[in-house]
Design a protein around this motif. Structure first.
Motif, mmCIF file in Angstrom:
data_model
loop_
_atom_site.group_PDB
_atom_site.id
_atom_site.type_symbol
_atom_site.label_atom_id
_atom_site.label_comp_id
_atom_site.label_asym_id
_atom_site.label_seq_id
_atom_site.Cartn_x
_atom_site.Cartn_y
_atom_site.Cartn_z
ATOM 1 N N CYS A 117 0.646 -1.626 0.203
ATOM 2 C CA CYS A 117 -0.096 -0.118 -0.227
ATOM 3 C C CYS A 117 0.823 1.626 0.191
ATOM 4 C CB CYS A 117 -0.961 0.064 1.512
ATOM 5 S SG CYS A 117 -2.012 1.639 1.397
ATOM 6 N N TRP A 119 1.106 5.127 1.208
ATOM 7 C CA TRP A 119 0.339 6.303 2.047
ATOM 8 C C TRP A 119 1.314 7.238 1.596
ATOM 9 C CZ3 TRP A 119 2.443 7.120 7.489
ATOM 10 C CH2 TRP A 119 1.832 8.164 8.085
ATOM 11 N N VAL A 289 -8.655 7.661 0.879
ATOM 12 C CA VAL A 289 -8.262 6.454 0.264
ATOM 13 C C VAL A 289 -8.899 6.451 -0.427
ATOM 14 C CG1 VAL A 289 -8.916 3.746 0.919
ATOM 15 C CG2 VAL A 289 -9.754 5.071 2.572
ATOM 16 N N SER A 292 -8.042 1.009 -3.177
ATOM 17 C CA SER A 292 -7.610 -0.744 -1.806
ATOM 18 C C SER A 292 -5.431 -0.475 -1.581
ATOM 19 C CB SER A 292 -8.088 -1.932 -2.395
ATOM 20 O OG SER A 292 -7.750 -1.701 -3.832
ATOM 21 N N ILE A 295 -3.388 5.281 -0.374
ATOM 22 C CA ILE A 295 -4.688 6.392 0.765
ATOM 23 C C ILE A 295 -3.517 7.688 0.984
ATOM 24 C CG2 ILE A 295 -3.606 5.106 2.026
ATOM 25 C CD1 ILE A 295 -6.045 5.034 4.090
ATOM 26 N N THR A 297 -3.684 11.569 3.724
ATOM 27 C CA THR A 297 -4.154 11.666 4.603
ATOM 28 C C THR A 297 -3.574 13.263 4.842
ATOM 29 O OG1 THR A 297 -1.683 11.091 5.868
ATOM 30 C CG2 THR A 297 -3.940 9.495 6.195
ATOM 31 N N THR A 339 -4.191 -3.631 2.893
ATOM 32 C CA THR A 339 -4.674 -2.786 2.068
ATOM 33 C C THR A 339 -5.086 -1.389 3.006
ATOM 34 O OG1 THR A 339 -7.398 -3.016 2.501
ATOM 35 C CG2 THR A 339 -6.035 -4.385 0.956
ATOM 36 N N SER A 340 -5.701 -0.111 1.927
ATOM 37 C CA SER A 340 -5.773 1.029 2.153
ATOM 38 C C SER A 340 -7.039 0.949 3.500
ATOM 39 C CB SER A 340 -6.352 1.769 1.218
ATOM 40 O OG SER A 340 -6.045 2.092 0.564
ATOM 41 N N SER A 341 -7.945 -0.171 2.900
ATOM 42 C CA SER A 341 -9.236 0.195 4.729
ATOM 43 C C SER A 341 -8.191 -0.043 6.242
ATOM 44 C CB SER A 341 -9.854 -0.716 4.241
ATOM 45 O OG SER A 341 -10.759 -0.454 3.028
ATOM 46 N N VAL A 344 -6.620 2.346 7.400
ATOM 47 C CA VAL A 344 -7.212 3.655 7.869
ATOM 48 C C VAL A 344 -7.625 3.922 9.232
ATOM 49 C CG1 VAL A 344 -9.355 4.552 7.953
ATOM 50 C CG2 VAL A 344 -8.847 4.760 5.874
#
Length: 632
Positions: A117, A119, A289, A292, A295, A297, A339-341, A344
């Motif tokens: 992933c 970020w 997001v 998947s 992501i 922030t 994953t991005s979920s 989070v």
């Protein structure tokens, strides 16, 4: 560009006019890759976060205009205004498409240089970046119309959750799945999502040092238009329409300095924090997001803060919350993917636990310890000298605790709704809004292992294997501690008020004695001064001393009686006077204002009706006649 020994390649981004004219450049981003690293042979591959330096992105950034040249805008939307807006956003943020991680790692048997992933963290408070990041990081090769739909819902979501404040824009806590609501039926986990939640942070006295990663070059004249939110103190967060500058100095973080009496704490604060905390602020975390694997922030958390203890938000996510989640996540008995979920929850854990001991036991100036220390100081003052000033200080502490507890209520409510929106069977995200409690659900509670199988030190006290349940448990534990402190402050307030009332009763007795003596001897002093004047008519009086006692005694008795009469009947007399004046005004008012004529409108002509004509005629007011011989 130049490269130093043992350091990444240094690039002068301002030398290129392409980056100089843009609000965002790679140098202003913190890019991290979550990937498997085989750094221990006896344990196997471990999930790690590796920072991607902006200089290493130079080969990918050679195709920075590829998205602008290949976007199928006409296929995405037929609206000319939307096409024009997409072209403007693509020209400004299209280069971010080069940051997409094209290599995706599906299992641990894949090569270790593949990413789980990506970020991206931005130290910003500008809402314009949300649309730019969503456009630039989306995959336009799949379904451009879905991306356009996500952009439309993102703009509507920001507008819908925006609230008014005198101190700057702020947003209600929310999460919203963007894009197609039937994404779950298609078996897709790439539906974008936007989330916003407030969290607590502290600042230092004076102007803070400049941000390490981002100062918007156009902030000076565009901040009022594009500012997503301002960093506010807890008083400004609660009293949104009041000027609280006169009360900011009364904050616990401002006036209570425990390091001044504790040498060991002073050394820790100076070594770890670098600056003494001066006020408690409210920041906002935005989580976008993309899909998947990507992501983003956003937060205004100052990047100049120390990385150890991790007071920067990005550092705290890397050093604390990510490690606590990956230890239980990695050794799962089922084949899972980070994953991005999952990230989070990692980002939420890092932000919401910024000043809470339940998330990280080594924090020096956590909220519960800070307020407990100050309440102990106030309790010591209570035993020495209870006063109304002490009551005001206790009320100030209780007010701050109420605000902090209210913010934590919002956080717990958001996390609970997010948890209830997880899908326990498929792990596919549903395209529903927060209000309907149907968004997306990750199958974590059944697949994550027990924490005793973890091979790395846990950073929390939780025994739960579900990361979001662990986050909720830590928040609720800290919430209970702060509620206990609020209850203790309430009991201290009641006890202080009781002691103050007891002292006021003693003071009342002293005032009563002083009043009696004054009422008796004040007339005597006046008469003595009067008869002691060195004037002709008083000096040559032939009266005896009995005249003095007759006058002084009568005056004393009259003064005492008049004072007693005013004390018992003064309020009733004043009330009777005001009521008498009001009744008199009501009786006189109709005589001064005669009756007026009212006009009645009809279809073809006007007809005037006389109100109380007899009284008007009797009072001498002449009423003229019209052409028909009737009175107006």
């Amino acid at each position: 560009m130049e490269q130093g020994k043992g350091s990444p390649l240094q690039v002068d981004w301002q030398a290129d006019t392409y980056w100089r004219n843009r609000r965002l450049s790679p140098a202003q981003l913190q890019v991290h890759d979550i990937r498997l690293e085989g750094w221990k042979a006896d344990v196997g591959p471990m999930l790690e976060i590796k920072e991607v330096y902006s200089s290493t992105l130079l080969p990918d950034l050679e195709n920075r205009d590829q998205l602008v040249n290949t976007m199928r805008i006409e296929e995405a939307t037929k609206n000319w205004n939307e096409q024009n807006q997409l072209k403007i956003l693509a020209a400004e943020y299209g280069w971010m498409n080069c940051l997409r991680s094209r290599r995706v790692q599906e299992t641990i048997f894949d090569p270790p240089d593949h990413h789980k992933c990506r970020w991206i963290h931005i130290s910003s408070k500008f809402s314009d970046y949300l649309q730019g990041c969503l456009l630039g990081l989306s995959d336009w090769s799949k379904s451009p119309s879905d991306t356009v739909l996500s952009l439309q819902q993102l703009e509507h979501c920001i507008y819908q959750n925006e609230r008014f404040s005198k101190h700057g824009r702020y947003f209600a806590p929310f999460f919203q799945v963007l894009g197609d609501r039937d994404a779950d039926a298609k078996g897709s986990e790439d539906t974008p999502m936007l989330l916003s939640v407030p969290f607590l942070d502290w600042s230092v006295e004076g102007d803070p040092p400049p941000l390490r990663f981002q100062i918007d070059p156009r902030e000076g004249y565009q901040s009022s238009r594009s500012s997503s939110h301002m960093i506010r103190s807890i008083l400004q967060h609660f009293y949104r329409l009041e000027d609280t500058s006169d009360r900011e100095s009364m904050q616990v973080f401002t006036k209570h300095r425990p390091w001044q009496t504790d040498r060991s704490l002073d050394l820790k604060v100076r070594r770890w924090y670098g600056h003494y905390p001066s006020s408690l602020n409210v920041d906002e975390l935005w989580v976008l997001v993309i899909d998947s694997r990507h992501i983003v922030t956003f937060s205004s958390n100052q990047s100049w803060k120390s990385r150890w203890p991790p007071l920067q938000l990005a550092s705290r996510i890397m050093e604390v919350s990510f490690r606590g989640i990956r230890n239980s996540f990695l050794l799962s008995t089922k084949n899972q993917d980070y994953t991005s979920s999952i990230h989070v929850i990692t980002a939420l854990s890092g932000a919401l636990g910024m000043l809470h001991r339940s998330f990280w036991t080594d924090i020096t100036l956590c909220l519960s310890d800070r307020y407990a220390s100050y309440l102990g100081h106030l309790q010591y003052r209570l035993h020495r000298s209870p006063s109304t000033k002490l009551v005001m200080d206790l009320l100030q502490v209780q007010e701050e605790l109420n605000i902090i507890i209210q913010i934590m209520d919002q956080q717990i409510s958001l996390i609970t709704s997010l948890q209830s929106a997880f899908d326990g069977t498929s792990g596919r995200r549903r395209g529903q809004s927060h209000s309907s409690n149907k968004s997306y659900r990750h199958h974590a509670s059944e697949s994550l292992p027990h924490p005793d199988r973890a091979t790395y030190r846990q950073y929390s006290f939780s025994t739960l294997s579900d990361p979001i349940s662990q986050l909720l448990e830590n928040l609720q534990r800290e919430y209970v501690d702060l509620c206990d402190l609020r209850d203790n402050s309430n009991s201290l307030i009641n006890r202080t008020i009781q002691l103050v009332n007891i002292r006021l009763e003693d003071h009342g007795k002293a005032i009563l004695v002083f009043t009696i003596v004054t009422i008796i001897f004040l007339p005597l002093s006046f008469v003595s001064s009067f008869f002691g004047m060195n004037v002709y008519d008083i000096r040559n009086m032939t009266s005896t001393q009995s005249l003095f006692w007759i006058v002084s005694g009568s005056l004393t008795v009259g003064t005492v009686g008049f004072a007693i009469f005013l004390a018992f009947y003064g309020g009733a007399i004043v009330e009777w006077v005001f009521s008498w004046k009001e009744n008199r005004r009501r009786r006189i008012k109709p005589r001064k204002q005669p009756r007026v004529l009212t006009e009645q409108r009809h279809t073809g002509f006007r007809n005037f009706e006389v109100l109380d004509a007899a009284r008007l005629t009797k009072s001498g007011i002449l009423i003229p006649l019209n052409d028909h011989g009737t009175r107006y």
